[in-house]
Design a protein around this motif. Structure first.
Motif, PDB file in Angstrom:
ATOM      1  N   ASN A 219     -14.711  38.116  29.398  1.00  0.00           N
ATOM      2  CA  ASN A 219     -13.469  37.554  27.532  1.00  0.00           C
ATOM      3  C   ASN A 219     -13.089  38.874  27.518  1.00  0.00           C
ATOM      4  O   ASN A 219     -11.533  39.046  27.686  1.00  0.00           O
ATOM      5  N   THR A 220     -13.088  40.640  27.824  1.00  0.00           N
ATOM      6  CA  THR A 220     -12.804  41.504  27.444  1.00  0.00           C
ATOM      7  C   THR A 220     -11.789  41.993  28.623  1.00  0.00           C
ATOM      8  O   THR A 220     -10.042  42.185  28.490  1.00  0.00           O
ATOM      9  N   ARG A 222     -10.350  39.326  30.280  1.00  0.00           N
ATOM     10  CA  ARG A 222      -9.137  38.127  30.134  1.00  0.00           C
ATOM     11  C   ARG A 222      -7.822  39.080  29.109  1.00  0.00           C
ATOM     12  O   ARG A 222      -6.758  37.824  28.947  1.00  0.00           O
ATOM     13  N   ALA A 223      -8.950  38.947  27.801  1.00  0.00           N
ATOM     14  CA  ALA A 223      -7.885  39.367  26.456  1.00  0.00           C
ATOM     15  C   ALA A 223      -6.783  40.217  27.100  1.00  0.00           C
ATOM     16  O   ALA A 223      -6.143  40.151  26.582  1.00  0.00           O
ATOM     17  N   HIS A 224      -7.343  41.134  28.223  1.00  0.00           N
ATOM     18  CA  HIS A 224      -6.623  42.309  28.634  1.00  0.00           C
ATOM     19  C   HIS A 224      -5.089  42.147  29.364  1.00  0.00           C
ATOM     20  O   HIS A 224      -4.302  42.500  29.303  1.00  0.00           O
ATOM     21  N   GLU A 255      -6.288  29.175  22.335  1.00  0.00           N
ATOM     22  CA  GLU A 255      -6.913  30.819  23.058  1.00  0.00           C
ATOM     23  C   GLU A 255      -6.295  31.784  22.249  1.00  0.00           C
ATOM     24  O   GLU A 255      -6.752  32.846  22.332  1.00  0.00           O
ATOM     25  N   LEU A 259      -5.585  37.133  19.323  1.00  0.00           N
ATOM     26  CA  LEU A 259      -4.158  37.977  19.726  1.00  0.00           C
ATOM     27  C   LEU A 259      -3.243  38.112  18.555  1.00  0.00           C
ATOM     28  O   LEU A 259      -3.332  38.437  17.859  1.00  0.00           O
ATOM     29  N   THR A 264      -2.095  41.612  18.009  1.00  0.00           N
ATOM     30  CA  THR A 264      -1.184  42.156  19.573  1.00  0.00           C
ATOM     31  C   THR A 264      -0.080  41.410  19.714  1.00  0.00           C
ATOM     32  O   THR A 264       0.946  41.516  20.450  1.00  0.00           O
TER      33      THR A 264
END
Length: 422
Positions: A219-220, A222-224, A255, A259, A264
């Motif tokens: 998950n980290t 993918r979010a990055h 999704e 963010l 973000t």
């Protein structure tokens, strides 16, 4: 019309942009809006790749190999060895990203730990199959590198003919590439563009800032990659995002809500788009300029077929109305524009394509053809811009003689010849 239209308490300010402002925002994020105000410096190579997030690798060398060409489009004339040096110095790494790419060394651990995406990638599956079929030979190759140090494919001599598949590579090259895809080997440096392989742990140990040993969760990672994709693209609806780093599954608006909530990403409405678009928080100043119609495009340059602006053909068509197919894989008799036609970017628009070949030993830059898009008016500013881009590219190659052999529409060839001669 471009403006700030409202403030939503759940997502923050909402901006509305014209389609043209969205184009310019994208190009500014990619470093293609204006000419550089100074000559390129060595540090600009790594900085430009960091801005794009990656630099795709391709070996076709008719004009220039794609990674060098992508940098030229943004930096103008620079020294090709600066890219090689950045890799050897540990500022960059090679990894599977969009495809095989140079990536910032500081982000390598995200690529290293992206297990979900690699699982379905053709290179990963091919590497796993190769290892299953030649485990003993691959293990012996890995042990040789462990003992002798970095090696190239050419260090493995073989008298037997190359096999079919894997681009006709000899077995040792296939095994090196398989270990690279599986993460046991990395590229230490390149010599004449040929990879020099070493154990992954030894390569990263030489970097100024080695990556952390801990494993990032999916998950980290993918979010990055989602955030970096939006940052590199400048502006994007959700359905454009997954292609940049080849994420699976596709990214959805739902999704992106977290963010948005944490700031973000910012939500943007674009005239004519029936879906929201997103901008990274680092581009808020750029977004405000776009909303005020304050972005101006002045750069004219030639793009690689593997430039981030053009590699997603659907995005290029939707954003710029530019339909592009690379024809090097098309039989010669069926080609419309040539083997390796380069898109022409002129003042923020994709106005045509150019097929060229650099004859370095003869000092000749051969322009086989130039084709403007339908509806693009033939103006003095356009001719001057294209001619300048041709001459700039020719000079960078060390091929100062320019020969324009064909161009459409009628009259363009003569005007380009005169402009290049002048």
């Amino acid at each position: 019309m471009a403006s700030r239209v409202s403030d939503d308490p759940s997502t923050g300010p909402v901006f509305r942009l014209s389609h043209r402002s969205a184009q310019l925002l994208h190009l500014e994020a990619q470093g293609l809006l204006k000419r550089a105000t100074r000559k390129a410096r060595k540090a600009d190579v790594a900085a430009t790749i960091a801005r794009m997030g990656m630099l795709q690798i391709d070996t076709i060398n008719v004009v220039a190999r794609s990674p060098y060409m992508v940098l030229f489009s943004r930096l103008g004339s620079y020294r090709n060895e600066w890219l090689d040096n950045a890799l050897a110095d540990g500022q960059l790494a090679e990894a599977w990203a969009h495809e095989a790419s140079f990536v910032p060394a500081g982000e390598f651990h995200y690529h290293r730990d992206y297990r979900l995406g690699r699982a379905g990638h053709w290179a990963q599956k091919l590497a796993e199959r190769t290892h299953a079929e030649a485990r003993a030979d691959m293990d012996a190759l890995l042990e040789r590198i462990r003992t002798e140090g970095p090696l190239m494919a050419s260090d493995f001599e073989r008298d037997t003919p190359a096999s079919k598949g894997w681009w006709g590579w000899k077995p040792e090259k296939k095994w090196l590439e398989a270990w690279f895809a599986l993460g046991k080997l990395m590229v230490l440096r390149r010599e004449r563009f040929q990879r020099v392989y070493d154990l992954a742990e030894r390569v990263v140990a030489r970097w100024p800032e080695p990556p952390s040993a801990g494993t990032l969760d999916e998950n980290t990672v993918r979010a990055h990659f989602i955030a970096r994709s939006v940052q590199a693209l400048g502006i994007a609806p959700a359905r454009w995002i997954a292609d940049y780093y080849r994420l699976k599954p596709r990214v959805t608006d739902a999704e992106l809500e977290p963010l948005l909530a944490q700031g973000t990403l910012l939500r943007v409405d674009v005239d004519g788009w029936d879906e929201p678009a997103y901008v990274h928080e680092s581009h808020v100043g750029l977004l405000e300029k776009a909303a005020a119609n304050a972005l101006r495009a002045t750069r004219t340059t030639l793009l690689s077929p593997f430039d981030p602006v053009i590699w997603d053909r659907t995005r290029a068509l939707e954003l710029f109305g530019f339909e592009y197919t690379i024809e090097c894989y098309t039989p010669a008799a069926k080609r419309r524009y040539g083997y390796y036609a380069l898109p022409i970017l002129h003042r923020g628009r994709l106005v045509g394509r150019l097929d060229a070949k650099a004859h370095r030993s003869a000092g000749l830059f051969q322009v086989l053809g130039v084709w403007l898009e339908e509806g693009v008016p033939l103006s003095p500013a356009l001719v001057e811009g294209i001619a300048a881009a041709i001459c700039e590219c020719a000079a960078w190659h060390g091929t100062p003689r320019v020969a324009v052999e064909g161009a459409q529409p009628k009259g363009l060839r003569t005007q380009l010849k005169l402009a290049c001669a002048g």
